[in-house]
Design an enzyme around this catalytic site. Structure first.
Site, PDB file in Angstrom:
ATOM      1  CD  GLU A 223      -2.798  -1.282  -0.034  1.00  7.79           C
ATOM      2  OE1 GLU A 223      -3.103  -0.250  -0.661  1.00  7.79           O
ATOM      3  OE2 GLU A 223      -3.158  -2.425  -0.399  1.00  7.79           O
ATOM      4  CG  HIS A 226      -1.166   1.206  -4.388  1.00  5.97           C
ATOM      5  ND1 HIS A 226      -0.970   0.986  -5.729  1.00  5.97           N
ATOM      6  CD2 HIS A 226      -1.786   0.096  -3.903  1.00  5.97           C
ATOM      7  CE1 HIS A 226      -1.458  -0.221  -6.040  1.00  5.97           C
ATOM      8  NE2 HIS A 226      -1.945  -0.786  -4.951  1.00  5.97           N
ATOM      9  CG  HIS A 232      -2.215  -3.474  -8.510  1.00 12.03           C
ATOM     10  ND1 HIS A 232      -3.580  -3.385  -8.485  1.00 12.03           N
ATOM     11  CD2 HIS A 232      -1.807  -3.373  -7.224  1.00 12.03           C
ATOM     12  CE1 HIS A 232      -3.984  -3.242  -7.239  1.00 12.03           C
ATOM     13  NE2 HIS A 232      -2.924  -3.227  -6.449  1.00 12.03           N
TER      14      HIS A 232
HETATM   15 ZN   LIG Z   1      -2.675  -2.554  -4.601  1.00 12.52          ZN
END
Ligand SMILES: [Zn+2]
Ligand SMILES: [Zn+2]
Length: 470
Positions: A223, A226, A232
């Site tokens: 996370e 991100h 991804h």
């Molecule tokens: Zn993810």
């Protein structure tokens, strides 16, 4: 949910093809994670039969491609199995998470959103916590999640108790960002791309420091990826792979993750850089605006120094005998180390600077310094004092300068630094550059500027080799 998915898979296998149930499950999944749009009204039941078969097949193909599966467009056993694993809530091209990136077709295996943070120094805060683990267990898991990214990039992170760049929180169900969590299993966490800075963990999961339940550090690392701008990856081994599979407590980021973070924030010079195929070496210089005192009691900008100038060094003044690097046009990142007197020392991360340790002057790379370190200040009368580092920042500036002096040191902005950087220790650096310094005494006609570059090039690796034994 996991159980339901397992049952569905059994049906698929027994029917030797995708059953209606597994098609419904897959359709719901593909809509949820933005592989296709949902045209149903609220009153209708989901029905794969009402979908156009081609749009379903395209969505399955996209999902398979994104997740490193064999691309068939069929609901194969491995496709359904992967869909049934717990995963990250970030969707393929979520318009709300990231509006711009969704319009672009992904070309790289790793991918990142259109935005990144402007600074390499980011703060984070954890609040509220989960009750599954002690506070210190949560903090050390999250610290590990950050460390794997800072280990492989120029990023540095600091935990704070006030409003931070990245806010990590544990929530259950609906939590006011429009992306309600779904209870145990399914979606584990989600994160917003830069520069929103929100990272949320589903507190209906049982968070763990082992394989017993969901490994918090591993999900945190994903996370945080991100939160830094990475999307991804289709590489099953990558941290940024969307589905969760326990990697073991000693997990690390994979090649694909490293390529992504390096491209966004530059690689850590101490590690192997994938972009260049070797550690970044040699760009180890001062900024053009660094101020240097000369023996004539004047102050010169680094860029205005001439070969032959006597400049302030560790013990008095030392002659500039050549340039190890000098490039007026090169754009470079500089570490700005501010001391208690408000003076800034601007050097590239690799450069060796003098610090005080146990009453001794020692040399270490600029990027290794912390606010616990003391710089060596030398005033206009040559008096030395130690000055605590109060601020560390990274800026970009044009022009890099690395003069070589007779004694291997130079005082810039009243702070003592080494002339060297390509070697692991100042002492070894001075030893290796000795032939050049002798030559300069023999003949002033020797093309010093050129020979210094040659010596850097050929003796640099030797010095590094020697450095291994120092
Ligand atoms: Zn993810
Ligand atoms: Zn959320």
């Amino acid at each position: 949910m996991k159980l339901a998915a397992t049952i569905l898979i059994c049906i698929v296998i027994s029917l030797d093809g995708a059953s209606i149930e597994s098609q419904l499950f897959a359709e719901k999944f593909l809509v949820r994670f933005n592989y296709m749009t949902d045209s149903r009204t609220n009153n209708q039941q989901p029905s794969a039969l009402k979908k156009s078969p081609s749009s379903m097949q395209t969505a399955i193909k996209d999902y398979q491609r994104d997740n490193g599966l064999v691309v068939t467009g069929d609901l194969s056993r491995e496709t359904l199995e992967l869909m049934s694993l717990p995963r990250c809530g970030n969707t393929r091209s979520d318009n709300i998470y990231d509006a711009i990136a969704s319009k672009r077709r992904r070309r790289r295996r790793y991918a990142f959103s259109s935005t990144k943070w402007n600074s390499d120094f980011l703060t984070y805060r954890v609040s509220p916590f989960t009750n599954d683990l002690s506070k210190s267990q949560v903090l050390s898991a999250i610290e590990k999640g950050f460390k794997i990214w800072s280990d492989h990039s120029m990023l540095k992170f600091k935990r704070v108790e006030y409003k931070a760049n990245l806010e990590l929180s544990f929530y259950k169900g609906s939590h006011q960002d429009g992306y309600a969590f779904d209870g145990k299993g399914g979606v584990l966490a989600h994160a917003f791309y830069p520069r929103t800075g929100l990272i949320h963990f589903d507190d209906d999961e049982l968070w763990s420091t082992s394989n017993n339940d969901i490994l918090l550090s591993q999900v945190a690392a994903h996370e945080i990826g991100h939160g830094l701008g990475l999307k991804h990856s289709s590489d099953k081994n990558a941290i940024m792979y969307a589905s969760y599979k326990y990697k073991g407590a000693n997990f690390n980021i994979e090649t694909d993750d490293r390529k992504g973070i390096e491209e966004l924030y530059g690689c850590n010079p101490t590690k192997k850089c994938y972009k260049e195929g070797k550690p970044k070496k040699g760009d180890s210089c001062f900024s053009p605006k660094g101020l240097v005192r000369t023996s004539k009691n004047e102050t010169k900008f680094m860029k205005d120094i001439d070969i032959g100038d006597l400049v302030q060094s560790e013990n008095g003044f030392s002659k500039v005998i050549g340039w190890l690097h000098r490039d007026e046009e090169k754009l470079e990142k500089f570490f700005v180390l501010k001391n208690e007197l408000g003076l800034n020392l601007k050097v590239t991360g690799e450069h060796l600077i003098a610090i005080e340790k146990d009453g001794q002057i020692q040399y270490q790379r600029a990027y290794e310094t912390t606010k616990r370190d003391f710089l060596i200040n030398i005033d206009e009368f040559g008096r030395k004092s130690r000055q605590k580092i109060t601020e560390i920042d990274v800026i970009e500036e044009k022009g890099i300068y690395a003069p070589l002096t007779d004694d291997g040191t130079i005082v810039v902005d009243s702070n003592l630094a080494s002339c060297y950087a390509v070697v692991n220790s100042h002492q070894i650096g001075h030893l290796v550059f000795t032939p050049l310094r002798w030559m300069s005494n023999w003949t002033s006609a020797f093309p010093l500027e050129h020979s210094a570059e040659l010596i850097t090039k050929y003796l640099g690796p030797v010095a590094e080799f020697l450095g291994m034994f120092s």
